[in-house]
Design an enzyme around this catalytic site. Structure first.
Site, PDB file in Angstrom:
ATOM      1  N   GLY A  60     100.388   0.085 164.365  1.00  0.00           N
ATOM      2  CA  GLY A  60     101.247   0.692 165.371  1.00  0.00           C
ATOM      3  C   GLY A  60     100.685   0.698 166.774  1.00  0.00           C
ATOM      4  O   GLY A  60     101.401   0.419 167.745  1.00  0.00           O
ATOM      5  N   THR A  92     106.740  -3.554 161.902  1.00  0.00           N
ATOM      6  CA  THR A  92     105.882  -2.849 160.961  1.00  0.00           C
ATOM      7  C   THR A  92     104.480  -3.414 161.047  1.00  0.00           C
ATOM      8  O   THR A  92     104.295  -4.624 161.190  1.00  0.00           O
ATOM      9  CB  THR A  92     106.412  -2.978 159.516  1.00  0.00           C
ATOM     10  N   ARG A 106      99.379  12.250 165.642  1.00  0.00           N
ATOM     11  CA  ARG A 106      99.385  10.820 165.962  1.00  0.00           C
ATOM     12  C   ARG A 106     100.805  10.274 165.884  1.00  0.00           C
ATOM     13  O   ARG A 106     101.550  10.568 164.955  1.00  0.00           O
ATOM     14  CB  ARG A 106      98.480  10.068 165.003  1.00  0.00           C
ATOM     15  N   VAL A 107     101.190   9.482 166.869  1.00  0.00           N
ATOM     16  CA  VAL A 107     102.496   8.835 166.891  1.00  0.00           C
ATOM     17  C   VAL A 107     102.273   7.340 167.031  1.00  0.00           C
ATOM     18  O   VAL A 107     101.544   6.896 167.926  1.00  0.00           O
ATOM     19  CB  VAL A 107     103.369   9.353 168.049  1.00  0.00           C
ATOM     20  N   GLY A 108     102.881   6.559 166.155  1.00  0.00           N
ATOM     21  CA  GLY A 108     102.762   5.112 166.220  1.00  0.00           C
ATOM     22  C   GLY A 108     103.919   4.470 166.948  1.00  0.00           C
ATOM     23  O   GLY A 108     104.597   5.092 167.777  1.00  0.00           O
ATOM     24  N   ASP A 109     104.180   3.214 166.617  1.00  0.00           N
ATOM     25  CA  ASP A 109     105.203   2.459 167.342  1.00  0.00           C
ATOM     26  C   ASP A 109     106.616   2.726 166.853  1.00  0.00           C
ATOM     27  O   ASP A 109     107.580   2.496 167.582  1.00  0.00           O
ATOM     28  CB  ASP A 109     104.919   0.964 167.227  1.00  0.00           C
ATOM     29  N   THR A 144     106.211   0.671 156.920  1.00  0.00           N
ATOM     30  CA  THR A 144     107.334   1.242 157.650  1.00  0.00           C
ATOM     31  C   THR A 144     108.568   0.716 156.947  1.00  0.00           C
ATOM     32  O   THR A 144     108.470  -0.222 156.177  1.00  0.00           O
ATOM     33  CB  THR A 144     107.313   0.727 159.110  1.00  0.00           C
TER      34      THR A 144
END
Length: 388
Positions: free
Chosen positions: A302, A299, A276-279, A248
């Site tokens: 996630g 980073t 998909r969605v991470g943090d 990230t």
């Protein structure tokens, strides 16, 4: 806005890589060659495994992702210079904003844009591929003075997702927009758009192909979906790109008014499921800023940073437990998140300029600039060993 066709896979070239850190000190103004000696003790080299600040009097810091470590012996001078230049360029861009009296929000956005435009980093131009050979990018930004925030998730045509996140914060009543709606919102507000081939780089493509081969092998042995990666030379461009696949980019800053801000941007993880969605676009997980406590950008793994509410927990520990930034960040990154099954790191900056960059992963690319203009970049693990 016209939709992009899916027939976009055309070769391009880029290098991408594992993450770790070395110390480079660049004189104020950035005119001279970097000094490769460690930063002075006054700027705080942290012993491995200690909850102590990395540096003091910091006004802006950036990271380029957490993951496996760059090997000093295998890293060419050209590759080392490329990473250092990328981090230092982002630091200069942010400091330029602060130097003319600009806000911390403008500074972190300027720094992240520089990293998004550099194919070495997993954000913007250097974004990794999804399982269906596409690109879906996420970003968020937060202002500490009033807790205003903006984010975009799963965008496919914004050249700089962090600009989309800023537009959401400044020009909408919302915090997070996703997918086509986020792309269209950005285009309506004049942001630069691109077709998917803009994000294509050879190293990221090779990493996807390796991940597909690994997945096929795992299924052939009766296993489930393979982890991103593959059996290939550890120092090949594809291996370096994939080692950075959970990377990230991010930035944190404090301005003359002692207002804090944080920003984070990512291409996600190699071979991730579409959607998909991470943090990174989630306020309180990948990004958080609150005046009086901390600006933090994360980073790493996630899903674990989401479950652990990583960045907001650092702020809460500082606010309600009264601990310093280094102790709070260490508690979250080194003690709590590994218990949930993932590693990574954060850059965390307090209003007084105290800065820490703890990480449980083998390496984390990052750098910072101090009040007097000294730029420090770290890319090798012997300069920033993982905390334990």
């Amino acid at each position: 806005m016209p939709r992009r066709p899916l027939t976009w896979l055309i070769p391009a070239l880029a290098t991408a890589a594992a993450v770790t850190v070395t110390v480079v000190v660049v004189p104020q103004g950035g005119g001279g060659a970097p000094d490769h000696h460690p930063a002075p003790a006054a700027h705080g080299e942290r012993p491995a495994g200690k909850a102590e600040p990395d540096a003091r009097d910091v006004v802006l810091a950036v990271h380029g992702g957490a993951g496996t470590a760059l090997d000093r012996d295998k890293t060419s001078p050209e590759r080392e210079k490329a990473y250092r230049d990328g981090l230092a360029g982002a630091l200069r861009a942010g400091r330029k904003v602060l130097g003319r009296g600009g806000s911390s929000v403008d500074a972190v956005q300027a720094a992240v844009v520089e990293l998004e435009d550099d194919p070495l980093f997993n954000a913007g131009k250097g974004a990794v591929f999804t399982a269906d050979a596409g690109h879906e990018l996420d970003a968020s930004i937060m202002r500490g003075s009033d807790l205003k925030a903006g984010a975009v998730a799963g965008v496919k045509s914004l050249r700089n997702p962090i600009a989309g996140a800023r537009a959401v914060m400044d020009k909408s009543p919302h915090v997070l927009l996703a997918g086509e709606g986020a792309d269209d919102f950005g285009a309506r507000h004049g942001l630069r758009t691109v077709t998917q081939d803009y994000y294509w780089t050879q190293a990221r493509w090779d990493a996807l192909m390796a991940a597909k081969e690994q997945e096929k092998g795992d299924r052939g042995r009766g296993g489930g979906q393979g982890v991103p990666g593959g059996r290939r030379a550890a120092d090949s461009p594809a291996a370096l790109a994939d080692a950075q696949s959970k990377g990230t980019v991010g930035a944190v800053a404090v301005d003359r008014r002692r207002d804090l801000a944080a920003a984070t941007s990512t291409g996600g993880m190699t071979n991730k499921l579409p959607g998909r969605v991470g943090d990174s676009p989630l306020i309180g997980s990948g990004t958080y800023a609150k005046n009086g406590t901390v600006a933090a950008s994360a980073t790493g793994a996630g899903e674990v940073f989401i479950r652990g509410a990583a960045t907001s927990t650092i702020s809460h520990l500082m606010e309600f437990k009264g601990v310093g930034v280094a102790s709070a960040a260490y508690e979250v990154v080194v003690k709590r998140l590994p218990r949930l099954g993932g590693d990574g790191g954060v850059i965390a900056l307090a209003p007084d300029g105290e800065f820490d960059a703890p990480h449980s992963s083998p390496g984390m690319l990052h750098g910072y600039v101090t009040k007097d203009g000294k730029i420090v970049t770290k890319i090798f693990p012997d300069e920033t060993p993982p905390n334990s």
